[in-house]
Design an enzyme around this catalytic site. Structure first.
Site, PDB file in Angstrom:
ATOM      1  N   LYS A 209     -20.056 -12.674 -44.854  1.00 26.40           N
ATOM      2  CA  LYS A 209     -21.090 -11.817 -45.440  1.00 26.40           C
ATOM      3  C   LYS A 209     -21.304 -12.170 -46.905  1.00 26.40           C
ATOM      4  O   LYS A 209     -20.337 -12.314 -47.663  1.00 26.40           O
ATOM      5  CB  LYS A 209     -20.707 -10.336 -45.333  1.00 26.40           C
ATOM      6  CG  LYS A 209     -21.747  -9.400 -45.969  1.00 26.40           C
ATOM      7  CD  LYS A 209     -21.371  -7.940 -45.840  1.00 26.40           C
ATOM      8  CE  LYS A 209     -22.443  -7.062 -46.473  1.00 26.40           C
ATOM      9  NZ  LYS A 209     -22.128  -5.629 -46.389  1.00 26.40           N
ATOM     10  N   GLU A 259     -24.853   5.425 -53.280  1.00 27.82           N
ATOM     11  CA  GLU A 259     -23.516   4.937 -52.921  1.00 27.82           C
ATOM     12  C   GLU A 259     -22.440   5.347 -53.918  1.00 27.82           C
ATOM     13  O   GLU A 259     -22.539   5.080 -55.113  1.00 27.82           O
ATOM     14  CB  GLU A 259     -23.531   3.405 -52.803  1.00 27.82           C
ATOM     15  CG  GLU A 259     -22.218   2.844 -52.303  1.00 27.82           C
ATOM     16  CD  GLU A 259     -22.308   1.371 -51.958  1.00 27.82           C
ATOM     17  OE1 GLU A 259     -21.251   0.781 -51.662  1.00 27.82           O
ATOM     18  OE2 GLU A 259     -23.414   0.805 -51.989  1.00 27.82           O
TER      19      GLU A 259
END
Length: 452
Positions: A209, A259
Site C-alpha cells: 500500500k 481522522e
C-alpha cells in the site's frame, strides 16, 4: 464560580497578575483563569491582531479552544532527530503538574525533509491567552513563565495582551471565488503512472500500500479569511475535528479532518483505522446501498484491514493490552463515507506522547505499508512537499493529549489556496477511480470556495 462578561473576566485576571508579581515558590509555568460568558470563537479569533492564532475543536464536540500569542514556542525548522524531539518534549512536560496546561501544534507528515516556512518539521505553542470551552464551561486562560528574573515582565506582558484583545466581530460573509488558474501536482498523466507503478505486481509484493496524494493550487485575487473558511467547513462537516494554525499574516493551515490519530487519558489510549472510501447517496436508500457496497468491497476492506493490523502490531510493544473491532462500521461525512474500526490500548508505564507520535505517525492511512518503503516512494515520486498535510495536529500535556491526522486540509497564502487530498493505492486500484476519489474528497471545500 459563575460566568462573567468578558470585561469582568479580564479585570479579574489582571488583578491576579498584579498579585503574582510579588509571589515566590511558583511552578515554572503558572496558569490563571476566570469563568467567562460564551463567545463565538472563530469570529473572535479572526478579529485579533496577535500571532500565533490557534483553533482546536474536538470531534466529540465537547472541547473548543481559540488561542493567541505565545508563552512558550518550540519549533524545529531544520534537521531534527527523534532524540532531540523527545528531550524537548520531556523538558516541556516537566514544567508543570497542572492538568490544564496544553501545548498546541503539529508534526509534519515527513520530518526528514524541509517543511513550510514558519510551521517547521514540528512546532508546539503554549499560548499566552486561551478561550477554552469544556462542555458547558467557558474559561479565559492566561499562561506565563514564573522564573524570578522574568516574572514581572511576564505579568506586564500578559496584562498588555489582555488589554489589547479585540471584541469578536461577525466573520466576513462567504463568497464564491473565481480562480485565475488551477494547477494539480501530480497532474493526471503523472498520477496514472504512479498508480501503475504502485500496483505493479513486483512492487506490490514488497509494498502492498502507498497513499498517493495531490496538491491542488488555486490562484486567486481575493484576500481569504481562513477562519471564515473554517467556519463554513465546520458547518458542513460537524462530526470532524476542526483546527487551524496561523503563525503570521502570510499563511494559515486549516483542516476539517474526520481522522483521529489518538486520544490519551493518562495510560488509556483510543485510536482507529479509517481507510476505504465511497461517496454519499442522494437518498437514504441510495446512501445505505453505497454504505453496504463499501462494506462488501474487497479492495476497501483489504485496505482498512491493513491499517488495523499495522496499528495493533505497532501498539503491542507499547501496551499491556490492545483491542480492536473485528468488523468495520461506516463513518459518514458530508460528501463521502469511510470504513472505520475503533482500537483501544492500555499503555505501559513510561510510554509518552512522543513515543506514540514516533510509532503511529504517519499512519498507513496516509503513508502506506511498510512505512519505510512507502514513505521513500512518496518522497521521491509524488512531486511536492506535503508539509503539515497528513501530519499530526493536536495538543498534549503530561496527563492527556489528542491528535488528529490532518487530512481534508488547506494552506492559505497570499494569492493562493493549496488544497490536499489522498487515496490509498493497493493491488487492484484503478487510476481513474482513485483520481475521482480525490475530487470527491475536495468536494466540500471546493463547494465553499468556488462556483462549481
Amino acid at each position: 464560580m459563575s460566568a462573567q462578561p468578558l470585561a469582568m473576566a479580564i479585570q479579574s485576571i489582571v488583578d491576579k497578575l498584579n498579585q503574582v508579581k510579588h509571589s515566590s515558590a511558583l511552578e515554572p509555568i503558572l496558569q490563571i483563569s476566570a469563568d467567562v460568558c460564551p463567545l463565538p470563537m472563530l469570529a473572535w479569533l479572526s478579529a485579533q491582531q496577535t500571532f500565533p492564532r490557534i483553533y482546536w475543536h474536538g470531534r466529540d464536540k465537547t472541547e473548543e479552544v481559540a488561542a493567541i500569542g505565545s508563552c512558550y514556542d518550540f519549533s524545529f525548522e531544520d534537521d531534527v532527530d527523534d532524540n532531540t524531539l523527545a528531550e524537548t518534549y520531556h523538558q516541556q512536560c516537566m514544567l508543570s503538574n497542572n492538568h490544564d496546561i496544553r501545548y498546541y501544534g503539529g508534526v509534519a507528515f515527513d520530518r526528514t525533509i524541509p517543511c513550510w516556512p514558519e510551521f517547521g518539521r514540528a512546532r508546539f505553542v503554549l499560548p499566552r491567552i486561551e478561550f477554552r470551552r469544556s462542555g458547558d464551561q467557558h474559561r479565559l486562560i492566561v499562561n506565563l513563565k514564573t522564573d524570578p528574573e522574568v516574572l514581572a515582565q511576564e505579568c506586564d506582558s500578559a496584562i498588555a495582551a489582555l488589554q489589547e484583545l479585540t471584541p469578536a466581530r461577525p466573520l466576513p460573509p462567504p463568497h464564491k471565488l473565481t480562480p485565475m488558474g488551477r494547477c494539480d501536482r501530480p497532474e493526471y498523466n503523472r498520477w496514472k503512472e504512479l498508480v501503475e507503478q504502485v500496483t505493479n505486481k513486483k512492487f506490490n509484493q514488497d509494498t502492498p500500500k502507498v497513499v498517493l496524494s495531490r496538491l491542488t493550487q488555486l490562484e486567486v485575487n481575493d484576500d481569504i479569511d481562513p477562519w471564515m473558511v473554517l467556519a463554513c467547513w465546520q458547518a458542513r462537516n460537524p462530526n470532524s475535528f476542526q483546527f487551524g494554525f496561523q503563525f503570521s499574516h502570510e499563511r494559515a493551515f486549516i483542516s476539517c479532518s474526520p481522522e483521529r490519530l489518538y486520544r490519551r487519558c493518562q495510560q488509556e489510549l483510543y485510536t482507529e483505522a479509517l481507510a476505504g472510501t465511497t461517496t454519499r447517496g442522494f437518498t437514504p436508500e441510495e446512501d445505505s446501498q453505497l454504505a453496504q457496497a463499501l462494506l462488501d468491497d474487497t479492495k476497501n476492506s483489504h485496505e482498512n484491514q491493513l491499517v488495523r493490523r499495522h496499528i495493533v502490531d505497532t501498539l503491542n510493544p507499547l501496551s499491556n493490552y490492545v483491542g480492536a473491532e473485528e468488523r468495520p462500521t461506516v463513518f459518514k461525512l458530508n460528501h463521502i463515507q469511510h470504513l472505520h474500526r475503533s482500537i483501544r490500548a492500555e499503555l505501559r508505564p513510561g510510554v509518552t506522547d512522543f513515543h506514540l507520535l514516533q510509532s503511529l505517525h504517519p499512519t498507513p492511512a496516509v503513508g502506506g505499508l511498510p512505512r519505510h518503503s512507502a514513505m521513500s516512494f512518496i518522497r521521491q515520486r509524488e512531486g511536492y512537499m506535503r508539509g503539515w498535510y497528513a501530519g499530526a495536529c493536536g495538543y498534549f500535556n503530561k496527563y492527556e493529549s489528542e491528535f488528529s491526522v490532518a487530512i481534508r486540509s488547506a494552506l492559505i497564502e497570499p494569492g493562493r489556496i493549496n488544497l490536499f487530498a489522498g487515496a490509498g493505492i493497493v493491488a487492484g486500484s484503478d487510476p481513474d477511480t482513485e483520481w475521482q476519489e480525490l475530487e470527491n474528497k475536495l468536494a466540500t471545500i471546493m463547494s465553499i470556495l468556488v462556483e462549481l
